[in-house]
Scaffold this motif. Sequence first.
Motif, PDB file in Angstrom:
ATOM      1  N   THR A 193       0.805  -1.229   0.000  1.00  0.00           N
ATOM      2  CA  THR A 193       0.000   0.000   0.000  1.00  0.00           C
ATOM      3  C   THR A 193       0.832   1.269   0.000  1.00  0.00           C
ATOM      4  N   SER A 194       2.154   1.139   0.214  1.00  0.00           N
ATOM      5  CA  SER A 194       3.006   2.327   0.329  1.00  0.00           C
ATOM      6  C   SER A 194       4.292   2.114  -0.468  1.00  0.00           C
ATOM      7  N   PHE A 195       5.053   3.188  -0.527  1.00  0.00           N
ATOM      8  CA  PHE A 195       6.341   3.137  -1.243  1.00  0.00           C
ATOM      9  C   PHE A 195       7.382   3.872  -0.401  1.00  0.00           C
ATOM     10  N   THR A 233       2.286   7.187   0.293  1.00  0.00           N
ATOM     11  CA  THR A 233       1.284   6.300  -0.299  1.00  0.00           C
ATOM     12  C   THR A 233       1.618   6.077  -1.765  1.00  0.00           C
ATOM     13  N   ILE A 234       1.037   5.032  -2.323  1.00  0.00           N
ATOM     14  CA  ILE A 234       1.368   4.686  -3.711  1.00  0.00           C
ATOM     15  C   ILE A 234       1.017   5.834  -4.654  1.00  0.00           C
ATOM     16  N   ASP A 235      -0.138   6.484  -4.410  1.00  0.00           N
ATOM     17  CA  ASP A 235      -0.548   7.596  -5.287  1.00  0.00           C
ATOM     18  C   ASP A 235       0.433   8.755  -5.189  1.00  0.00           C
ATOM     19  N   LYS A 236       0.767   9.135  -3.946  1.00  0.00           N
ATOM     20  CA  LYS A 236       1.694  10.265  -3.776  1.00  0.00           C
ATOM     21  C   LYS A 236       3.096   9.907  -4.273  1.00  0.00           C
ATOM     22  N   ALA A 237       3.510   8.668  -4.001  1.00  0.00           N
ATOM     23  CA  ALA A 237       4.838   8.245  -4.480  1.00  0.00           C
ATOM     24  C   ALA A 237       4.882   8.235  -5.995  1.00  0.00           C
ATOM     25  N   PHE A 238       3.787   7.783  -6.592  1.00  0.00           N
ATOM     26  CA  PHE A 238       3.730   7.777  -8.061  1.00  0.00           C
ATOM     27  C   PHE A 238       3.852   9.195  -8.613  1.00  0.00           C
ATOM     28  N   GLU A 239       3.074  10.135  -8.043  1.00  0.00           N
ATOM     29  CA  GLU A 239       3.132  11.514  -8.526  1.00  0.00           C
ATOM     30  C   GLU A 239       4.496  12.128  -8.281  1.00  0.00           C
ATOM     31  N   TYR A 240       5.084  11.856  -7.077  1.00  0.00           N
ATOM     32  CA  TYR A 240       6.381  12.438  -6.748  1.00  0.00           C
ATOM     33  C   TYR A 240       7.475  11.940  -7.701  1.00  0.00           C
ATOM     34  N   HIS A 241       7.553  10.618  -7.826  1.00  0.00           N
ATOM     35  CA  HIS A 241       8.614  10.054  -8.676  1.00  0.00           C
ATOM     36  C   HIS A 241       8.327  10.292 -10.158  1.00  0.00           C
ATOM     37  N   ARG A 242       7.046  10.392 -10.496  1.00  0.00           N
ATOM     38  CA  ARG A 242       6.705  10.722 -11.880  1.00  0.00           C
ATOM     39  C   ARG A 242       7.201  12.117 -12.225  1.00  0.00           C
ATOM     40  N   GLU A 243       6.928  13.087 -11.344  1.00  0.00           N
ATOM     41  CA  GLU A 243       7.406  14.447 -11.585  1.00  0.00           C
ATOM     42  C   GLU A 243       8.926  14.504 -11.588  1.00  0.00           C
TER      43      GLU A 243
END
Length: 366
Positions: A153-155, A181-191
């Motif tokens: 559920t997290s990263f 969280t996966i959503d925030k980690a995705f957005e952070y690492h995506r950016e």
Amino acid sequence: VAKSGVNKKQWYQRRVRGKLIDIPKTRSLYLFGLLHYLTSFALTNVYSKHFLGMSSPLVCDLCSLSYGLVEKAPKILNCGDTFCLLCLAKIIQDGATPDGNITCRICAKVTSLPAEGVTALPTNNVVIKLLKQKQEEENILCAEPDHLAQKLTSFCSSPECMKLICIVCSMTIHKDHDVKTIDKAFEYHRELILSQVQTLKGILVQVDQKAENVNSQISPLKLEKENTEKRIRDRFNKIKDWVSRRETMLLESLNNSAQKISEGLVSSQQMLGTLSSSTKHTIESIESQLNNNSGPAAQLEFLKSTKNYTTNLNFSLETSLQNIKNEDWKIAPTLTFEGYDEATIISFLASVGKVVAKSGVNKKQC
């Protein structure tokens, strides 16, 4: 589980008997994990076999191994029972299929084999779907053995981790790490990655510009090379012409000098021959007169010619002695070539010119 004071076996027994587990309030997080694990475990082969007395639909009843997608593919017989392709092929190989039929090992019903063999039997697509669903579920479960198959559920974004974790991991192993969280980690690492990609694109533009600049220099370099080659050839063609002309000049000088020396030698040879002949004639004439003066008349005649004989002899002696004593006869004629030695000529040719190559890019930069 060990932290709650209850192992898996005790927990399953208490849960089946309808009893509750006395877990401290401070460890309510583990209770959540246990409840989640119970829900997942009830659908697995282990729960079915140990608590319901049933076999798993994902396991072959003949070999007790899980089905697969190729060699262990689930095949349905006419009776509705399913076995893996490998077991059915082994039954056929052992000769237990009389008249091209195969007997079910559970209900003893007979199924006719297709002409193409056991691989042509219909595949149990329901089992295939369950297999793929199981694989997908395994890919999203925590790999830590003590976390009761918690979902990821997290990263953890800490540089030493950079991996997916479950809620238990975030509260224990990675509690002091940068957990998102996966959503925030995705957005952070995506950016972050997009920013790096944009930076790389900017560098790529500079690389392309430099590559274009280098490519634009290839044609001028080729032209400059051709022009320089022409200048080198012209320079050495002129040197070759000069050397050829100088060679011709030296050979002509050699021929002229040799001819003059040869003419002088021939003239001297003729002069010496004339002197030798006249001297021989004088000697022979005097000797003849001396030998024939036997009478008084001859003696008188000889005495009258003595003055002439003496004059001729003195002249011949003087001339012969002068020619014999002449030092020029002792000098042998010579013809030599005096010029630069080979090393000097090579040094001179090396100083004619050199090629100077300059490039804006060295090996290290390249």
